[in-house]
Design an enzyme around this catalytic site. Structure first.
Site, PDB file in Angstrom:
ATOM      1  N   ASP A   1      58.739  64.704  38.350  1.00 24.44           N
ATOM      2  CA  ASP A   1      57.669  64.470  37.378  1.00 24.44           C
ATOM      3  C   ASP A   1      56.401  64.138  38.180  1.00 24.44           C
ATOM      4  OD1 ASP A   1      55.872  63.344  35.645  1.00 24.44           O
ATOM      5  OD2 ASP A   1      57.319  62.001  34.679  1.00 24.44           O
TER       6      ASP A   1
ATOM      7  N   PRO B   1      56.360  79.088  36.328  1.00 26.53           N
ATOM      8  CA  PRO B   1      57.263  79.885  37.158  1.00 26.53           C
ATOM      9  C   PRO B   1      56.667  80.376  38.483  1.00 26.53           C
ATOM     10  CG  PRO B   1      56.372  81.238  35.402  1.00 26.53           C
ATOM     11  CD  PRO B   1      55.827  79.852  35.184  1.00 26.53           C
ATOM     12  N   GLY B   2      55.464  79.947  38.829  1.00 25.30           N
ATOM     13  CA  GLY B   2      54.970  80.244  40.171  1.00 25.30           C
ATOM     14  C   GLY B   2      53.937  81.350  40.253  1.00 25.30           C
TER      15      GLY B   2
ATOM     16  N   CYS C   1      45.968  76.892  29.436  1.00 23.22           N
ATOM     17  CA  CYS C   1      45.808  78.167  28.724  1.00 23.22           C
ATOM     18  C   CYS C   1      45.659  77.833  27.248  1.00 23.22           C
ATOM     19  CB  CYS C   1      46.957  79.130  29.008  1.00 23.22           C
ATOM     20  SG  CYS C   1      48.582  78.453  28.704  1.00 23.22           S
TER      21      CYS C   1
ATOM     22  N   CYS D   1      51.980  71.607  38.680  1.00 22.15           N
ATOM     23  CA  CYS D   1      52.877  72.052  37.604  1.00 22.15           C
ATOM     24  C   CYS D   1      53.032  73.545  37.838  1.00 22.15           C
ATOM     25  CB  CYS D   1      52.247  71.771  36.242  1.00 22.15           C
ATOM     26  SG  CYS D   1      52.022  70.029  35.928  1.00 22.15           S
TER      27      CYS D   1
ATOM     28  N   ASP E   1      57.317  70.835  40.221  1.00 19.97           N
ATOM     29  CA  ASP E   1      57.522  71.028  38.782  1.00 19.97           C
ATOM     30  C   ASP E   1      58.675  70.133  38.351  1.00 19.97           C
ATOM     31  OD1 ASP E   1      56.423  73.380  36.713  1.00 19.97           O
ATOM     32  OD2 ASP E   1      58.322  72.468  36.093  1.00 19.97           O
TER      33      ASP E   1
END
Ligand SMILES: C[S@@+](CC[C@H](N)C(=O)[O-])C[C@H]1O[C@@H](n2cnc3c(N)ncnc32)[C@H](O)[C@@H]1O
Length: 466
Positions: free
Chosen positions: A329, A277-278, A405, A274, A298
């Site tokens: 997915d 943004p990298g 997170c 996932c 992603d």
């Protein structure tokens, strides 16, 4: 979806004006952008809303601090506003609500002098063509200011400025720490950098930053992290656009360090499941040994554009032998890695699942009013699904780092417990993370620990002979 162009920017484009905004215009501009963040239907991220930038850097900093601050204390202001208003503000007059919140924030947290905070916010009603609201805004802000000194918070919601469900879940999961977590969530996060150790060392990077008058220190939580004393625009960071640095919290920098050991010289097939943004994709590539390869996956094509941009800046060619970027997915193997003799198996998998983000509220205070418990429960199903699916493409002896997170156990240790109950070829490897709360089911960094974001990590290894 309607996109509301900030009125002042439009005016400036039309007039080609270089002028600074007057105080009432600045408040009107701030309130109209704030409303774009808090209204439900057109909600936009704070980062997007504070761009395009105002011409005057000081005004830009004021506006940005005000919008972040209003979002940070939104649950409190919202609650107080209900007590102060005789009847709710109509849905189509949201900018007036945003003006009131901005006024309250100037008075209680920004320490703007009361007469300026009130008068200029009232004047901003006229700038926004809301003359009908002049009396209302004046009356409410004056009442609010009069009550400020004797204000006692009667509920935890107003005391900690968090919605009830977040307070409840922090209490349940962290009975000893919940207050500290909520307080840390309301503090401004420092700007931290990751040093690209393929290009330079932390010592050299510190020197380079200091030579450019950027005050900074090495951060104790990660061996690639630097914390800046004050945030600066990335344009000011020497070598940023040549890939010497990335902006990343030290707790997030641990992901690549935990998955790929220091001085590891193996050729590995790595999956970043996932990835957008990298932020961590770049770090994995910085740490991978020569002939290793990475698949960055992603489900969001839009967010993958940011991965391309990030990798380009770091000098990695997307869709080369070294890195493949795939939009799919992760839980749908048929879509990207179908079962069969050609199915790719990986030595290392980073699984940074979509989550509540309850560990990074200090950076994204709008989480307080964007997320609810139902969404989090939905997310736990996605997390479960992806973890179970990806376990099938991990080589025996391979390692998978599960990361969130979040501080909620239902997304963290409870997910791991559920997984271990169903996978008899999985074992948890101990992690050595500075000042984290460790258990047999992973390590939790609470928000604010060493001034880091809140993160959860669990490193799983697939047993060889089961
Ligand atoms: C926490 S963010 C990842 C942050 C990223 N690892 C980084 O460090 O920049 C979670 C990501 O998961 C992606 N995602 C959500 N559901 C997914 C799925 N079913 N398959 C693949 N990616 C998914 C989201 O688009 C989002 O980009």
């Amino acid at each position: 979806m309607q996109w509301i162009f900030p009125w002042k920017v439009l005016k400036q484009l039309m007039n080609n004006s270089q002028a600074m905004l007057n105080p009432a215009e600045l408040r009107a501009e701030t309130a109209s952008r704030l409303w774009r963040v808090i209204q439900y239907e057109y909600s936009e991220s704070i980062d997007n809303v504070v761009k395009p930038v105002l011409e005057n850097a000081e005004q830009q900093a004021w506006m940005s601090a005000a919008i972040y601050g209003c979002c940070r204390y939104y649950p409190r202001y919202q609650n107080q506003l209900v007590q102060l208003l005789k009847k709710p503000i109509k849905g189509n007059e949201g900018e007036v609500k945003a003006l009131l919140i901005l006024g309250m924030h100037q008075l209680s947290e920004m320490k703007v002098k009361a007469h300026a905070a009130i008068n200029e916010t009232v004047n901003a009603c006229k700038v926004l063509d809301k003359v009908w609201a002049v009396k209302l805004v004046n009356g409410i802000l004056r009442n609010y200011q009069r009550g400020l000194e004797s204000m006692v918070h009667k509920t935890e919601l107003t005391q900690y400025a968090h919605p009830k469900w977040i307070i409840k879940h922090n209490k349940l999961d962290w009975p000893q720490n919940w207050r500290d977590i909520l307080v840390a969530n309301n503090l401004q996060a420092p700007m931290c950098l990751r040093v690209n150790q393929q290009k330079t060392t932390v010592a050299e990077a510190l020197q380079k930053l200091r030579d450019n008058d950027i005050e900074c220190e090495a951060h104790p939580s990660s061996n690639s992290a630097i914390v800046l004393q004050k945030p600066v625009a990335v344009e000011q960071i020497p070598g940023f656009f040549d890939g010497y640095f990335s902006v990343q919290d030290p707790a997030a920098q641990l992901a690549a360090q935990l998955l790929l050991e220091d001085k590891n010289e193996q050729t590995l097939d790595v999956l970043d499941a996932c990835c957008a943004p990298g932020g961590k994709t770049g770090h994995l590539l910085e740490r991978m040994y020569k002939n290793s390869s990475l698949v960055a996956l992603d489900v969001s094509a839009k967010r993958l554009e940011l991965v391309h941009e990030n990798l380009q800046r770091l000098d990695f060619k997307s869709n080369s032998k070294k890195v493949q970027i795939v939009c799919a997915d992760a839980a749908d193997l048929n879509a990207w890695n179908p079962v069969g003799e050609n199915q790719k198996q990986f030595d290392r998998i980073l699984l940074d699942v979509p989550c509540s983000a309850s560990g990074v509220i200090r950076r994204h205070p709008d989480i307080k009013f964007r997320r609810d418990l139902e969404q989090v429960q939905e997310l736990t199903k996605t997390q479960k699904n992806i973890l179970q699916t990806l376990w099938g493409v991990l080589k025996p002896g391979g390692r998978l780092l599960y990361a969130t997170c979040s501080v909620f156990k239902l997304e963290n240790s409870m997910q791991i417990q559920y997984f271990l109950d169903t996978a008899n070829d999985a074992k948890v490897l101990p992690l050595d993370i500075k000042d984290a709360i460790n258990s047999d089911l992973g390590s939790q960094i609470l928000p604010g620990t060493n001034d880091c974001d809140g993160f959860f990590y669990c490193l799983l290894e697939k047993k060889n002979n089961v």
